[in-house]
Design an enzyme around this catalytic site. Structure first.
Site, PDB file in Angstrom:
ATOM      1  N   GLU A  76      47.806  45.996  37.871  1.00 16.57           N
ATOM      2  CA  GLU A  76      48.116  44.623  38.244  1.00 16.57           C
ATOM      3  C   GLU A  76      49.386  44.110  37.546  1.00 16.57           C
ATOM      4  OE1 GLU A  76      46.239  43.429  40.553  1.00 16.57           O
ATOM      5  OE2 GLU A  76      47.291  41.499  40.648  1.00 16.57           O
ATOM      6  N   ASP A  77      49.568  44.473  36.294  1.00 17.73           N
ATOM      7  CA  ASP A  77      50.619  43.844  35.488  1.00 17.73           C
ATOM      8  C   ASP A  77      51.820  44.741  35.167  1.00 17.73           C
ATOM      9  OD1 ASP A  77      49.027  41.651  35.521  1.00 17.73           O
ATOM     10  OD2 ASP A  77      48.281  41.859  33.475  1.00 17.73           O
TER      11      ASP A  77
END
Ligand code: MN
Length: 486
Positions: A76-77
């Protein structure tokens, strides 16, 4: 500087069967991926996945879960794709990270997509329970660093934790995780009450410290003298939020909370529990009406122990909880206590005891509006009872459920065709309220074409309601269709 040593220590402390080299490799992979990223607290980002993995150890999870905990924010990051994780750490880890990434942006509280989001979570849980365990560990660390968030976010996250995550942890019987999630939420949602209770509880504990140590030593001597092996004996201070809720029932009078401090005594067998109770009562006078036999009559969530409250040394009131090592494991770690019993089969345990998760996932899938959500919320948060089939299978139902709810729980056809029932071998009405421990036998008649629409007046579960309505809706539309053809 954050270091993987902290995680290694937690793994060893819990005695987990995990390859430390693999854990180190995952840690270094995550640290490199998040390099340069910071948390709101100013810490290096890697502190968060590291603490998430440390929290996971308390739930006695397996290696894949710990590695997924370390990697849970990578996809996600950062720029690293899921396929790379799969290549590096295998399918199982990649699957867990993927499920978590999908849930990551999901907001439950105050979101217009509330139901859809809850549905996603339950579907993921029903598929693999480890997803929610990693979510708990992640949330716990986020709660621990909530100070750095804006006030509005603090409130939203704390409320979501209290109203959604804590009840699920309770249902999974993760007692310690539930208590910690609640106490962190309590701190932000009711700061004044939290401070008041925190002081009070610490003061009470320290004031009683000497007497408590004396009581502990005496009880240990007493039991050993009667040839009862004491596996462990320790005290616990009640979690603050549950103390607060109890105090609300007693005009905020702390002297009415008898289990603020409890002595937990673990002895080898059930008969030792009962013997120990008698021995303790001979020396310490029990308070009236405070002896509870949760061994013979477990709590709705399955909790087992013998409880009594006695006047200890110098008249201090103290609760005593007697249990076997198995009951202790179960009370502290719930479903997690079963992780390492691979041969007994987590699947089997999961299917039997936690079928409600699947039921919920199914129900939410077919939900369209908030009104329906309300009924689901009731199912989730209501107290549960355990009743039995004549073969001894345990069925988990909400309180006040009737034999018709039971019948639909077994199978839709059993519900639709049920005509009468026996409860504890005696004929009973289909609308009676079942009690914990009842044995229920349902009789069906295949010739009976449809469920009785009047059952809607007394059934409790959303499952039974929707099945009865569904059936009649189908009949209605068939009938209309036939009419149109003519
Ligand atoms: Mn996270």
């Amino acid at each position: 500087m954050p270091s993987v040593d902290k995680l290694n220590f937690a793994i060893r402390k819990m005695g987990l069967d995990v390859n430390l080299d693999e854990v180190k490799r995952a840690y270094e992979f995550a640290a490199a991926a998040h390099k340069g990223q910071k948390r709101m607290s100013g810490d290096d980002f890697i502190v968060h996945p590291l603490e998430t993995a440390v929290n996971l150890c308390e739930m006695k999870v397996d290696q894949a879960s710990i590695i997924a905990g370390l990697l849970h924010d990578v996809v996600e990051d950062t720029d690293i794709p899921l396929s790379e994780l799969e290549k590096q750490f295998g399918h199982e880890v990649a699957f867990l990270v993927d499920s978590l990434s999908k849930l990551k942006k999901v907001r439950y509280y105050g979101s217009p997509n509330y139901i859809e989001n809850l549905r996603k979570m339950f579907v993921a849980m029903a598929h693999d329970i480890r997803v929610i365990l990693i979510k708990f560990a992640d949330r716990l660390h986020n709660m621990q660093t909530l100070d750095y968030m804006p006030r509005e976010e603090q409130q939203r996250i704390a409320r979501e934790t209290l109203e959604i995550y804590a009840p699920i942890a309770n249902r999974l019987r993760l007692g310690r995780i539930k208590g910690r999630l609640q106490d962190w939420s309590f701190r932000y949602l009711y700061p004044e009450e939290f401070r008041f209770l925190n002081n009070l509880s610490m003061r009470t504990y320290y004031l009683r410290d000497t007497n408590l140590a004396q009581t502990k030593a005496n009880i240990e001597k007493l039991l050993t003298g009667e040839k009862i092996h004491v596996v462990s004996l320790h005290d616990r201070v009640k979690f603050l939020y549950s103390t607060y809720k109890k105090m609300l029932e007693h005009d905020m009078d702390i002297t009415q909370i008898y289990d603020l401090i409890a002595l937990r005594i673990v002895v080898p067998s059930i008969s030792d529990c009962y013997s120990a109770l008698g021995i303790i009562h001979r020396k310490y006078k029990p308070l009236k009406g405070r002896i509870k036999d949760y061994i013979a009559q477990p709590k709705p969530n399955g909790y087992q122990s013998l409880h009594t409250t006695v006047f200890g040394e110098n008249g201090d009131i103290v609760e005593i909880q007697l249990r076997t090592p198995e009951m202790h494991e179960e009370a502290e770690y719930g479903i997690a206590a079963h992780w390492h019993f691979k041969e007994r089969g987590i699947r089997e345990y999961w299917d039997k005891r936690l079928s409600w998760v699947k039921e919920l996932a199914h129900l939410i899938k077919n939900m369209e509006n908030t009104q329906q959500f309300e009924s689901m919320k009731i199912d989730l948060f209501q107290n549960r009872i355990f009743v039995f089939t004549p073969r001894g299978d345990v069925i988990d139902l909400p309180e006040n459920s009737t034999p018709v709810d039971f019948a639909y729980h077994i199978h839709t056809d059993v519900g639709n065709h049920c005509i009468k029932c026996k409860v504890n071998e005696k004929p009973a009405g289909l609308d009676i309220r079942l009690q914990n421990g009842d044995v229920v036998e349902i009789f069906t008649d295949k010739k009976r074409a449809a469920p009785n629409i009047d059952w809607l007046k007394f059934v409790q579960t959303s499952l039974a309601k929707s099945r009865i309505k569904e059936h009649h809706k189908k009949k209605m539309s068939d009938w209309e269709e036939n009419l149109a053809k003519k």
